[in-house]
Scaffold this active site. Structure first.
Site, PDB file in Angstrom:
ATOM      1  N   TYR A 111      -5.430  11.090   1.188  1.00 58.04           N
ATOM      2  CA  TYR A 111      -6.077  10.945   2.491  1.00 58.04           C
ATOM      3  C   TYR A 111      -7.440  11.642   2.468  1.00 58.04           C
ATOM      4  O   TYR A 111      -8.420  11.131   2.999  1.00 58.04           O
ATOM      5  CB  TYR A 111      -5.197  11.537   3.594  1.00 58.04           C
ATOM      6  CG  TYR A 111      -3.923  10.750   3.806  1.00 58.04           C
ATOM      7  CD1 TYR A 111      -3.896   9.650   4.647  1.00 58.04           C
ATOM      8  CD2 TYR A 111      -2.741  11.105   3.150  1.00 58.04           C
ATOM      9  CE1 TYR A 111      -2.730   8.920   4.840  1.00 58.04           C
ATOM     10  CE2 TYR A 111      -1.579  10.386   3.330  1.00 58.04           C
ATOM     11  CZ  TYR A 111      -1.583   9.293   4.177  1.00 58.04           C
ATOM     12  OH  TYR A 111      -0.427   8.568   4.353  1.00 58.04           O
ATOM     13  N   ASN A 134      -2.681   0.319  10.344  1.00 57.19           N
ATOM     14  CA  ASN A 134      -3.055  -0.832   9.515  1.00 57.19           C
ATOM     15  C   ASN A 134      -2.144  -2.004   9.889  1.00 57.19           C
ATOM     16  O   ASN A 134      -0.938  -1.939   9.670  1.00 57.19           O
ATOM     17  CB  ASN A 134      -2.895  -0.474   8.034  1.00 57.19           C
ATOM     18  CG  ASN A 134      -3.119  -1.642   7.104  1.00 57.19           C
ATOM     19  OD1 ASN A 134      -3.548  -2.719   7.500  1.00 57.19           O
ATOM     20  ND2 ASN A 134      -2.798  -1.420   5.837  1.00 57.19           N
ATOM     21  N   CYS A 142      -2.337   0.222   2.213  1.00 54.50           N
ATOM     22  CA  CYS A 142      -2.208   1.593   2.710  1.00 54.50           C
ATOM     23  C   CYS A 142      -1.107   2.350   1.970  1.00 54.50           C
ATOM     24  O   CYS A 142      -1.094   3.586   1.991  1.00 54.50           O
ATOM     25  CB  CYS A 142      -1.983   1.611   4.215  1.00 54.50           C
ATOM     26  SG  CYS A 142      -0.588   0.625   4.771  1.00 54.50           S
ATOM     27  N   HIS A 143      -0.215   1.637   1.290  1.00 60.99           N
ATOM     28  CA  HIS A 143       0.831   2.305   0.511  1.00 60.99           C
ATOM     29  C   HIS A 143       0.248   3.078  -0.670  1.00 60.99           C
ATOM     30  O   HIS A 143       0.919   3.945  -1.225  1.00 60.99           O
ATOM     31  CB  HIS A 143       1.874   1.285   0.014  1.00 60.99           C
ATOM     32  CG  HIS A 143       1.322   0.234  -0.887  1.00 60.99           C
ATOM     33  ND1 HIS A 143       0.697  -0.903  -0.403  1.00 60.99           N
ATOM     34  CD2 HIS A 143       1.287   0.140  -2.242  1.00 60.99           C
ATOM     35  CE1 HIS A 143       0.318  -1.651  -1.425  1.00 60.99           C
ATOM     36  NE2 HIS A 143       0.659  -1.038  -2.554  1.00 60.99           N
ATOM     37  N   GLU A 169       3.750  -1.403  -8.761  1.00 62.51           N
ATOM     38  CA  GLU A 169       2.375  -1.418  -9.272  1.00 62.51           C
ATOM     39  C   GLU A 169       2.186  -0.501 -10.480  1.00 62.51           C
ATOM     40  O   GLU A 169       1.090  -0.415 -11.022  1.00 62.51           O
ATOM     41  CB  GLU A 169       1.406  -1.008  -8.157  1.00 62.51           C
ATOM     42  CG  GLU A 169       1.351  -2.012  -7.024  1.00 62.51           C
ATOM     43  CD  GLU A 169       0.318  -1.674  -5.968  1.00 62.51           C
ATOM     44  OE1 GLU A 169      -0.496  -0.737  -6.190  1.00 62.51           O
ATOM     45  OE2 GLU A 169       0.301  -2.344  -4.928  1.00 62.51           O
TER      46      GLU A 169
END
Length: 178
Positions: A111, A134, A142-143, A169
Site C-alpha cells: 500500500y 475497486n 487489487c489482490h 500468479e
C-alpha cells in the site's frame, strides 16, 4: 455521476468460486464474488447508488468478452485485461486503480509503494480504502497489493481468494500467510 440506461449481468464459475459480472453500455462496471442470487440485494443497492435503475437483464452475449478474458486468466493464458470498463469513483480512487493496473502479473506492491507511486506518500490508509472500493477486482488487480511486511491484508472477496489469486500468479513467495 452518470446515469446509465442499461445494466447487463451474467455469472460464471471460476476456480475461486462463482463470479457475477455487471456491465453498463460502456463496459464492465462491477465484478462480484458469488452468484447473482446470493448478491442480489447488495448489487441492487450498489447500482442505485451509481445512478443505475437497480434493474438488470441477464445477457451472456454482452458479457462474453469479459467472461472469455476471465476464463483465459484462470486457465493461465492471459495476464492482463483489455475488456472495456466503466468505473465510477473519485479522482483519487481512479488514480489508485490506474496504478493497480500497472502491477505486473505475479508481482505485488505494498500500500505504501502505491501511495508513493501516485505522489501521495502519506495516503497509505486512503490507498487501502480505494482498493476496498475497486468495483472490478481481478480485472483491476487489487489482490496484488499486500502489507509492507509481505503480509496478506484486506480483500473484498476474502483473504482466501486473495491468496488463491496470488498463488495462481506465482506470487506466493512474495507473501506471508498467517
Amino acid at each position: 455521476m452518470n446515469n446509465r440506461s442499461a445494466c447487463f449481468v451474467d455469472e460464471m464459475n471460476s476456480p475461486i468460486g462463482p463470479l457475477t459480472i455487471v456491465a453498463s453500455e460502456q463496459g464492465v462496471c462491477h465484478l462480484h464474488f458469488g452468484t447473482i442470487e446470493s448478491i442480489h440485494s447488495t448489487l441492487r443497492a450498489k447500482l442505485l447508488k451509481l445512478g443505475m435503475s437497480g434493474e438488470w437483464q441477464q445477457c451472456s452475449e454482452t458479457l462474453s468478452v469479459a467472461k472469455e478474458q476471465l476464463g483465459e486468466y484462470f486457465s493461465g493464458k492471459r495476464q492482463t485485461f483489455d475488456v472495456p470498463v466503466d468505473l465510477t469513483g473519485t479522482l483519487f480512487q481512479k488514480r489508485v486503480w490506474e496504478a493497480l493496473k500497472e502491477i505486473d502479473f505475479g508481482q505485488t506492491r505494498s500500500y505504501k509503494q502505491i501511495a508513493e507511486e501516485i505522489g501521495a506518500p502519506k495516503a497509505v490508509r486512503a490507498i487501502g480504502g480505494a482498493n476496498n472500493r475497486n468495483p472490478v477486482p481481478i480485472i483491476i488487480p487489487c489482490h496484488r497489493v499486500i502489507g509492507s511486511n509481505g503480509s496478506m491484508v484486506g480483500y473484498g472477496g476474502g483473504l482466501d481468494k486473495k491468496e488463491m489469486l496470488l498463488v495462481h500468479e506465482g506470487a506466493r513467495e512474495q507473501i506471508l500467510t498467517h
